[in-house]
Design an enzyme around this catalytic site. Structure first.
Site, mmCIF file in Angstrom:
data_model
loop_
_atom_site.group_PDB
_atom_site.id
_atom_site.type_symbol
_atom_site.label_atom_id
_atom_site.label_comp_id
_atom_site.label_asym_id
_atom_site.label_seq_id
_atom_site.Cartn_x
_atom_site.Cartn_y
_atom_site.Cartn_z
ATOM 1 N N GLU A 126 0.868 -1.191 0.000
ATOM 2 C CA GLU A 126 0.000 0.000 0.000
ATOM 3 C C GLU A 126 0.897 1.231 0.000
ATOM 4 O O GLU A 126 2.112 1.116 0.227
ATOM 5 C CB GLU A 126 -0.878 -0.011 1.267
ATOM 6 C CG GLU A 126 -1.798 -1.226 1.320
ATOM 7 C CD GLU A 126 -2.666 -1.286 2.571
ATOM 8 O OE1 GLU A 126 -2.479 -0.432 3.481
ATOM 9 O OE2 GLU A 126 -3.523 -2.178 2.632
ATOM 10 N N PRO A 127 0.329 2.416 -0.204
ATOM 11 C CA PRO A 127 1.182 3.608 -0.208
ATOM 12 C C PRO A 127 2.023 3.730 1.073
ATOM 13 O O PRO A 127 3.184 4.122 1.020
ATOM 14 C CB PRO A 127 0.180 4.763 -0.336
ATOM 15 C CG PRO A 127 -0.982 4.155 -1.068
ATOM 16 C CD PRO A 127 -1.062 2.730 -0.593
ATOM 17 N N GLY A 130 4.983 -1.176 2.999
ATOM 18 C CA GLY A 130 5.843 -1.930 2.092
ATOM 19 C C GLY A 130 6.478 -3.076 2.835
ATOM 20 O O GLY A 130 5.895 -4.151 2.989
ATOM 21 N N SER A 131 7.671 -2.831 3.375
ATOM 22 C CA SER A 131 8.388 -3.888 4.090
ATOM 23 C C SER A 131 7.620 -4.374 5.313
ATOM 24 O O SER A 131 7.630 -5.561 5.635
ATOM 25 C CB SER A 131 9.765 -3.383 4.518
ATOM 26 O OG SER A 131 10.506 -2.991 3.386
ATOM 27 N N TRP A 155 1.732 -0.342 -6.305
ATOM 28 C CA TRP A 155 2.789 -1.105 -7.000
ATOM 29 C C TRP A 155 2.327 -2.500 -7.405
ATOM 30 O O TRP A 155 3.115 -3.442 -7.357
ATOM 31 C CB TRP A 155 4.037 -1.277 -6.113
ATOM 32 C CG TRP A 155 4.624 -0.059 -5.519
ATOM 33 C CD1 TRP A 155 4.731 0.225 -4.201
ATOM 34 C CD2 TRP A 155 5.225 1.040 -6.221
ATOM 35 N NE1 TRP A 155 5.335 1.429 -4.022
ATOM 36 C CE2 TRP A 155 5.656 1.953 -5.252
ATOM 37 C CE3 TRP A 155 5.418 1.340 -7.565
ATOM 38 C CZ2 TRP A 155 6.283 3.147 -5.580
ATOM 39 C CZ3 TRP A 155 6.042 2.526 -7.902
ATOM 40 C CH2 TRP A 155 6.469 3.403 -6.916
ATOM 41 N N THR A 157 1.641 -5.498 -9.552
ATOM 42 C CA THR A 157 1.966 -6.078 -10.855
ATOM 43 C C THR A 157 0.670 -6.588 -11.499
ATOM 44 O O THR A 157 -0.130 -7.262 -10.838
ATOM 45 C CB THR A 157 2.993 -7.217 -10.676
ATOM 46 O OG1 THR A 157 4.169 -6.654 -10.096
ATOM 47 C CG2 THR A 157 3.341 -7.870 -12.019
ATOM 48 N N GLY A 341 30.553 2.672 -24.510
ATOM 49 C CA GLY A 341 29.465 3.573 -24.918
ATOM 50 C C GLY A 341 28.279 2.816 -25.491
ATOM 51 O O GLY A 341 27.122 3.212 -25.295
ATOM 52 N N GLU A 364 9.314 -8.544 -3.412
ATOM 53 C CA GLU A 364 9.326 -9.829 -2.685
ATOM 54 C C GLU A 364 10.259 -9.764 -1.469
ATOM 55 O O GLU A 364 10.920 -10.736 -1.118
ATOM 56 C CB GLU A 364 9.727 -10.960 -3.651
ATOM 57 C CG GLU A 364 9.281 -12.358 -3.248
ATOM 58 C CD GLU A 364 7.781 -12.488 -3.027
ATOM 59 O OE1 GLU A 364 7.006 -11.922 -3.824
ATOM 60 O OE2 GLU A 364 7.399 -13.150 -2.064
ATOM 61 N N THR A 366 12.826 -6.596 0.323
ATOM 62 C CA THR A 366 14.063 -5.937 -0.127
ATOM 63 C C THR A 366 15.295 -6.714 0.354
ATOM 64 O O THR A 366 15.204 -7.595 1.221
ATOM 65 C CB THR A 366 14.151 -4.504 0.448
ATOM 66 O OG1 THR A 366 14.190 -4.615 1.887
ATOM 67 C CG2 THR A 366 12.979 -3.634 0.027
HETATM 68 C C1 LIG Z 1 7.805 -2.762 -10.141
HETATM 69 C C2 LIG Z 1 7.246 -3.200 -8.830
HETATM 70 C C3 LIG Z 1 6.340 -4.248 -8.785
HETATM 71 C C4 LIG Z 1 5.779 -4.643 -7.565
HETATM 72 N N1 LIG Z 1 4.820 -5.629 -7.547
HETATM 73 C C5 LIG Z 1 4.113 -5.839 -6.399
HETATM 74 C C6 LIG Z 1 2.967 -6.698 -6.390
HETATM 75 O O1 LIG Z 1 2.618 -7.335 -7.403
HETATM 76 N N2 LIG Z 1 2.268 -6.822 -5.238
HETATM 77 C C7 LIG Z 1 2.604 -6.157 -4.096
HETATM 78 O O2 LIG Z 1 1.917 -6.302 -3.100
HETATM 79 N N3 LIG Z 1 3.705 -5.342 -4.059
HETATM 80 C C8 LIG Z 1 4.444 -5.158 -5.188
HETATM 81 N N4 LIG Z 1 5.531 -4.311 -5.184
HETATM 82 C C9 LIG Z 1 5.895 -3.613 -3.951
HETATM 83 C C10 LIG Z 1 7.184 -4.133 -3.327
HETATM 84 O O3 LIG Z 1 6.978 -5.408 -2.780
HETATM 85 C C11 LIG Z 1 7.647 -3.085 -2.301
HETATM 86 O O4 LIG Z 1 8.087 -1.955 -3.028
HETATM 87 C C12 LIG Z 1 8.739 -3.621 -1.387
HETATM 88 O O5 LIG Z 1 8.229 -4.590 -0.514
HETATM 89 C C13 LIG Z 1 9.384 -2.518 -0.558
HETATM 90 O O6 LIG Z 1 8.409 -1.736 0.066
HETATM 91 P P1 LIG Z 1 8.478 -0.139 -0.045
HETATM 92 O O7 LIG Z 1 8.622 0.192 -1.481
HETATM 93 O O8 LIG Z 1 7.319 0.418 0.659
HETATM 94 O O9 LIG Z 1 9.813 0.254 0.686
HETATM 95 P P2 LIG Z 1 9.981 0.522 2.251
HETATM 96 O O10 LIG Z 1 9.444 -0.622 3.020
HETATM 97 O O11 LIG Z 1 9.480 1.867 2.560
HETATM 98 O O12 LIG Z 1 11.568 0.495 2.388
HETATM 99 C C14 LIG Z 1 12.386 1.615 2.068
HETATM 100 C C15 LIG Z 1 13.837 1.247 2.445
HETATM 101 O O13 LIG Z 1 13.907 0.985 3.857
HETATM 102 C C16 LIG Z 1 14.432 -0.307 4.079
HETATM 103 N N5 LIG Z 1 13.806 -0.925 5.247
HETATM 104 C C17 LIG Z 1 12.479 -0.982 5.562
HETATM 105 N N6 LIG Z 1 12.298 -1.671 6.687
HETATM 106 C C18 LIG Z 1 13.532 -2.071 7.114
HETATM 107 C C19 LIG Z 1 14.010 -2.824 8.214
HETATM 108 N N7 LIG Z 1 13.177 -3.343 9.147
HETATM 109 N N8 LIG Z 1 15.340 -3.040 8.313
HETATM 110 C C20 LIG Z 1 16.207 -2.546 7.382
HETATM 111 N N9 LIG Z 1 15.797 -1.815 6.314
HETATM 112 C C21 LIG Z 1 14.483 -1.584 6.183
HETATM 113 C C22 LIG Z 1 14.105 -1.090 2.807
HETATM 114 O O14 LIG Z 1 14.923 -2.216 2.643
HETATM 115 C C23 LIG Z 1 14.320 -0.025 1.755
HETATM 116 O O15 LIG Z 1 15.682 0.076 1.463
HETATM 117 C C24 LIG Z 1 6.150 -3.966 -6.386
HETATM 118 C C25 LIG Z 1 7.091 -2.918 -6.438
HETATM 119 C C26 LIG Z 1 7.610 -2.522 -7.634
HETATM 120 C C27 LIG Z 1 8.570 -1.352 -7.653
#
Ligand SMILES: Cc1cc2nc3c(=O)[nH]c(=O)nc-3n(C[C@H](O)[C@H](O)[C@H](O)COP(=O)(O)OP(=O)(O)OC[C@H]3O[C@@H](n4cnc5c(N)ncnc54)[C@H](O)[C@@H]3O)c2cc1C
Length: 380
Positions: A126-127, A130-131, A155, A157, A341, A364, A366
Site C-alpha cells: 500500500e502507499p 511496504g516492508s 505497485w 503487478t 558507450g 518480494e 528488499t
Molecule cells: C515494479 C514493482 C512491482 C511490484 N509488484 C508488487 C505486487 O505485485 N504486489 C505487491 O503487493 N507489491 C508489489 N511491489 C511492492 C514491493 O513489494 C515493495 O516496493 C517492497 O516490498 C518494498 O516496500 P516499499 O517500497 O514500501 O519500501 P519501504 O518498506 O518503505 O523500504 C524503504 C527502504 O527501507 C528499508 N527498510 C524498511 N524496513 C527495514 C528494516 N526493518 N530493516 C532494514 N531496512 C528496512 C528497505 O529495505 C528499503 O531500502 C512492487 C514494487 C515494484 C517497484
C-alpha cells in the site's frame, strides 16, 4: 549428491530458449520503450504452458515443480526481464488459491489463468505499507454474506491488465498479535468500486504492468475468502520459500543474459588492433561475472530443490534471493562497462538488463529485509 539436470529439465530449457529467441527478443525493445503489456506474446506463452506453470495439471496448468519453474524463469529472464515477468506473473496470487482455496475457487480462478484467459495479481503493498506488511490498512468488513472492502493498494503487478486480485485485507483490527486479523480475499476487477491507475516511468521491467488499485466499498461474496479468516499471514508465509526462490531465478536469469551478451560483444569488439577479450582486465571481468552467476545458480537451484522436497528453507530462500539479485545488479553493471558507450544506449540488451536488474533487490522483500531474516535465523 547429484548436481546435473535431467534430460527432461534440459528439454524444458531448450524449448523455452527457442520461444524466447523467436518471440521475445525481436520485440523486447519495442515493449520496453512503449511501456505496454505484451498481450500477444503472453497468449503464445500460455499456449506453451508457460503461464501458470505451477498450476496443477487437474486445473489445466503445466504442474511444473519449483525447480522446473526456476529453469523457465532463468531462461526467460536471460532474454528479456520485462516480458519474462509479464508471462510469469500472469498467475501471481494464485499460489494461495492452489494451496488454501476451495474446489469452487480452484475451478473459477486457476483454470482460466492456466488457459491464458485471465490474468491475476497479488495485492499486498500500500502507499504506506511496504516492508512492514503487518501495517496493511485496507479494511474488509463483513455485511451479511458479503465482504465490503476499502483501501488503496500500491505497485501492483498486472494492476491495470489483471482480471482478479488476491487482496490482503485487515479483517479484525482488534486481533491480538501483530500478524493476526488479516485475510486474503479475491477481488475481481469488474466489481463496482474497483479502479486502477497504471504507473508509468518505471526504471526497468517496463513491459510488465504495474498499477495502483483503489477499492471503494467493493463488495465480494463470502465465497471469495481464501482459506481461514484472519489467518492470512500464516497462509502467506507458506509460500515465501517458493516465491523468494522465484525472484532469485529472475536475478540469475538477468545475470546469465548479461554475461552471454558480454561474451559475444567482448569477442567482436576490437581496440588497439585486437579483440577486447584479449585484455586481461576484460577477461577478469568475464571470469568474475561467470563465477558469480554460477554461485547464484547453485544457491537458487538448491533452494528450489528443497522447496520441492517440502523442506522449510526460510534462511536458504532469503540467501538465494538476496545473493542472486545482487549478482544480477553487479553482472549487469559490468556488462555495460564491457560494452563501453554501446552499453549506454538501447542498441544492446545490456542497457535493459542494467535497468531491469534493480527490481529484484526491491520486490518480494528488499535486500535489507532478506538480510534481517538471514541474521534472525542465524542468531535464533
Ligand atoms: C515494479 C514493482 C512491482 C511490484 N509488484 C508488487 C505486487 O505485485 N504486489 C505487491 O503487493 N507489491 C508489489 N511491489 C511492492 C514491493 O513489494 C515493495 O516496493 C517492497 O516490498 C518494498 O516496500 P516499499 O517500497 O514500501 O519500501 P519501504 O518498506 O518503505 O523500504 C524503504 C527502504 O527501507 C528499508 N527498510 C524498511 N524496513 C527495514 C528494516 N526493518 N530493516 C532494514 N531496512 C528496512 C528497505 O529495505 C528499503 O531500502 C512492487 C514494487 C515494484 C517497484
Amino acid at each position: 549428491m547429484e548436481f546435473g539436470l535431467t534430460e527432461e529439465h534440459q528439454q524444458i530449457r531448450d524449448e523455452v530458449r527457442r520461444f524466447a529467441e523467436n518471440e521475445i527478443v525481436p520485440n523486447a525493445e519495442e515493449y520496453d520503450t512503449a511501456e505496454t503489456f505484451p498481450h500477444d506474446i503472453v497468449d503464445e506463452a500460455a499456449e506453451m504452458g508457460l503461464v501458470g506453470a505451477s498450476i496443477p495439471i487437474e486445473y489445466g496448468g503445466a504442474g511444473y515443480s519449483t525447480l522446473e519453474s526456476v529453469i523457465i524463469a532463468e531462461e526467460l529472464f536471460s532474454h528479456d526481464p520485462g516480458i519474462a515477468l509479464s508471462i510469469m506473473a500472469c498467475s501471481f496470487g494464485t499460489e494461495a488459491i492452489r494451496e488454501f482455496g476451495t474446489e469452487d475457487q480452484k475451478e473459477r480462478f486457476l483454470e482460466p489463468v492456466a488457459a491464458g484467459e485471465k490474468i491475476s495479481g497479488a495485492a499486498i503493498s500500500e502507499p504506506d505499507t511496504g516492508s512492514d506488511v503487518s501495517s496493511v490498512s485496507t479494511r474488509a468488513e463483513k455485511d451479511g454474506d458479503e465482504w465490503v472492502i476499502n483501501g488503496t493498494k500500491m505497485w501492483i503487478t498486472n494492476g491495470s491488465v489483471g482480471d482478479f486480485f488476491v487482496v490482503l485485507c485487515e479483517t479484525d483490527p482488534d486481533a491480538e498479535g501483530r500478524y493476526n486479523g488479516f485475510s486474503q480475499l479475491v477481488v475481481e476487477a469488474d466489481r463496482d468500486g474497483f479502479s486502477s491507475e497504471k504507473i508509468t516511468g518505471k526504471m526497468g521491467i517496463r513491459a510488465s504492468d504495474t498499477a495502483e488499485l483503489v477499492l471503494d466499498d467493493v463488495r465480494v461474496p463470502e465465497e471469495n475468502l481464501i482459506g481461514t479468516r484472519d489467518a492470512a499471514f500464516m497462509q502467506q508465509m507458506y509460500f515465501f520459500d517458493e516465491t523468494r526462490t522465484g525472484v532469485a531465478a529472475q536475478g540469475l536469469g538477468i545475470a546469465k543474459g548479461a554475461l552471454e551478451a558480454s561474451l559475444d560483444y567482448a569477442q567482436e569488439r576490437e581496440q588497439f588492433g585486437k579483440s577486447i577479450s584479449e585484455f586481461q582486465a576484460i577477461q577478469h571481468k568475464l571470469a568474475d561475472m561467470a563465477t558469480k552467476t554460477e554461485a547464484a545458480r547453485n544457491l537458487t537451484y538448491k533452494a528450489a530443490w528443497n522447496v520441492d522436497q517440502g523442506n522449510d528453507i526460510t534462511k536458504l530462500a532469503s540467501m538465494a534471493k538476496e545473493y542472486a539479485s545482487r549478482v544480477a545488479v553487479d553482472v549487469a553493471d559490468e556488462a555495460v562497462q564491457i560494452h563501453g558507450g554501446a552499453g549506454y544506449v538501447n542498441d544492446f540488451p545490456v542497457e535493459r538488463f542494467y535497468r531491469d536488474s534493480k527490481i529484484t533487490q526491491i520486490y518480494e522483500g528488499t535486500t535489507e529485509i532478506q538480510k534481517n531474516i538471514i541474521a534472525r535465523e542465524l542468531l535464533d
